[in-house]
Enzyme design. Structure first.
Site, mmCIF file in Angstrom:
data_model
loop_
_atom_site.group_PDB
_atom_site.id
_atom_site.type_symbol
_atom_site.label_atom_id
_atom_site.label_comp_id
_atom_site.label_asym_id
_atom_site.label_seq_id
_atom_site.Cartn_x
_atom_site.Cartn_y
_atom_site.Cartn_z
ATOM 1 N N GLU A 190 -0.430 -9.675 -0.578
ATOM 2 C CA GLU A 190 -1.837 -10.005 -0.286
ATOM 3 C C GLU A 190 -2.634 -10.150 -1.578
ATOM 4 O O GLU A 190 -3.494 -11.021 -1.708
ATOM 5 C CB GLU A 190 -2.429 -8.919 0.624
ATOM 6 C CG GLU A 190 -1.823 -8.991 2.025
ATOM 7 C CD GLU A 190 -2.173 -7.794 2.898
ATOM 8 O OE1 GLU A 190 -1.908 -6.651 2.467
ATOM 9 O OE2 GLU A 190 -2.719 -7.998 3.991
ATOM 10 N N GLU B 143 4.347 -5.103 7.359
ATOM 11 C CA GLU B 143 3.514 -4.104 8.043
ATOM 12 C C GLU B 143 3.934 -3.835 9.485
ATOM 13 O O GLU B 143 3.859 -2.694 9.958
ATOM 14 C CB GLU B 143 2.032 -4.535 8.017
ATOM 15 C CG GLU B 143 1.379 -4.421 6.649
ATOM 16 C CD GLU B 143 1.575 -5.645 5.765
ATOM 17 O OE1 GLU B 143 2.395 -6.521 6.107
ATOM 18 O OE2 GLU B 143 0.901 -5.724 4.733
ATOM 19 N N GLY C 111 0.555 -5.224 0.649
ATOM 20 C CA GLY C 111 -0.606 -5.395 -0.220
ATOM 21 C C GLY C 111 -0.281 -6.097 -1.530
ATOM 22 O O GLY C 111 -1.160 -6.707 -2.146
ATOM 23 N N ALA D 164 0.860 -1.188 0.000
ATOM 24 C CA ALA D 164 0.000 0.000 0.000
ATOM 25 C C ALA D 164 0.894 1.235 0.000
ATOM 26 O O ALA D 164 2.046 1.178 0.442
ATOM 27 C CB ALA D 164 -0.886 -0.014 1.240
#
Ligand code: COA
Length: 261
Positions: free
Chosen positions: A115, A135, A112, A67
């Site tokens: 993911e 993260e 992300g 992200a």
């Protein structure tokens, strides 16, 4: 559709290639990228001429480095929760697209990015790829499904090690733990990935969709529920024209010509 953050092209086989295209930011997922991605997913789902989706990143350094951290400063608890739900919903749409989706990991596949890759049907990594959920280094947890899909793919112990250390792993280690299906030299990544998709696309399209769905139902519920769905889907597949074609082709020793009907 005009695109600022993504590239999109469909080849003669019906393979759509979607490329995350912010190489200067290692293809990090900002709000604009996610909005364009959502629109293109709808296009891939609804366009019958598109039979498979291939995801990759621009440049030779990253698939997606997570992200976009520059957007984190504005988070409130509620807006961050909404952001997490939005990403989860988007990746769930990817996972349930009804068509094979391949993530071709051409470098950093972090946060992300990993993911997203885990919501794909299969993953192929270039030798230089690095995969991780960093993260915790930023004081947050994986929010786009990482805490759920990683243990389902590689088991609880290794998933927790990756999620708690935040350290990336090499493509070879990702292969060893079953996180990627193949590791290939970087120059061969896209051609190898397309060949893998073409092996799937030579098969009956409805059977592919039902198989993806059966695996999904089973992994999200009990064995009994999964078996029940499998039997119903088997019944449905046995009533298709493609089943008649597949059986006839086998018995007359000729290649099958599936129509997706
Ligand atoms: N969000 C926003 N920008 C990012 C980014 C991200 N997730 N990942 C990389 N970038 C940007 C950098 O800020 C830098 O921009 P700049 O040139 O304008 O300063 C550019 O991409 C190149 O990254 P840089 O850090 O200079 O490259 P590097 O080779 O030194 O390191 C990484 C590569 C991937 C190790 C490092 O960029 C990194 O750790 N990125 C964050 C990964 C992450 O935590 N992702 C999960 C977010 S929840």
């Amino acid at each position: 559709m005009s695109l600022e953050f993504l590239l999109f092209a469909v080849d003669d086989h019906g393979i759509a290639t979607l490329t995350f295209n912010r190489p200067a930011k290692l293809n990090a997922l900002n709000a604009g990228t996610l909005a364009e991605f959502e629109q293109l997913l709808a296009e891939v789902r609804n366009n019958p001429a598109i039979r498979a989706l291939l995801l990759t990143g621009s440049g030779d350094r990253a698939f997606v480095a997570g992200a976009d951290i520059s957007e984190f400063a504005a988070f409130t608890p509620i807006s961050a929760q909404r952001q997490s739900e939005k990403g989860q919903t988007l990746f769930r749409q990817l996972e349930t697209l009804g068509k094979p989706v391949l993530a071709a990991l051409n470098g950093f596949t972090l946060g992300g990015g990993l993911e997203m890759a885990m919501a794909c049907t299969v993953r192929v990594a270039a030798e230089n790829a690095q995969l991780g959920q960093p993260e915790v280094k930023l004081g947050i947890i994986a929010g786009y499904g990482g805490s759920q899909r990683l243990p389902r793919l590689v088991g609880k112990g290794i998933a927790l090690e990756m999620l708690l250390t935040g350290e990336p792993i090499s493509a070879q280690r990702a292969y060893a733990i079953g996180l990627v299906n193949y590791v290939v030299p970087a120059p061969e990544l896209l051609s190898f990935s397309k060949q893998l998709l073409l092996k799937m696309l030579a098969k009956a399209p409805l059977a592919l969709a039902l198989t993806i769905q059966a695996v999904d139902v089973g992994l999200n519920g009990s064995l009994a529920d999964g078996l029940q769905f499998e039997a119903a889907a088997f019944g449905l597949s046995a009533a298709t024209e493609d089943m008649k074609e597949g059986a006839a082709a086998f018995l007359t020793k000729r290649p099958a010509r599936f129509q997706g009907k």
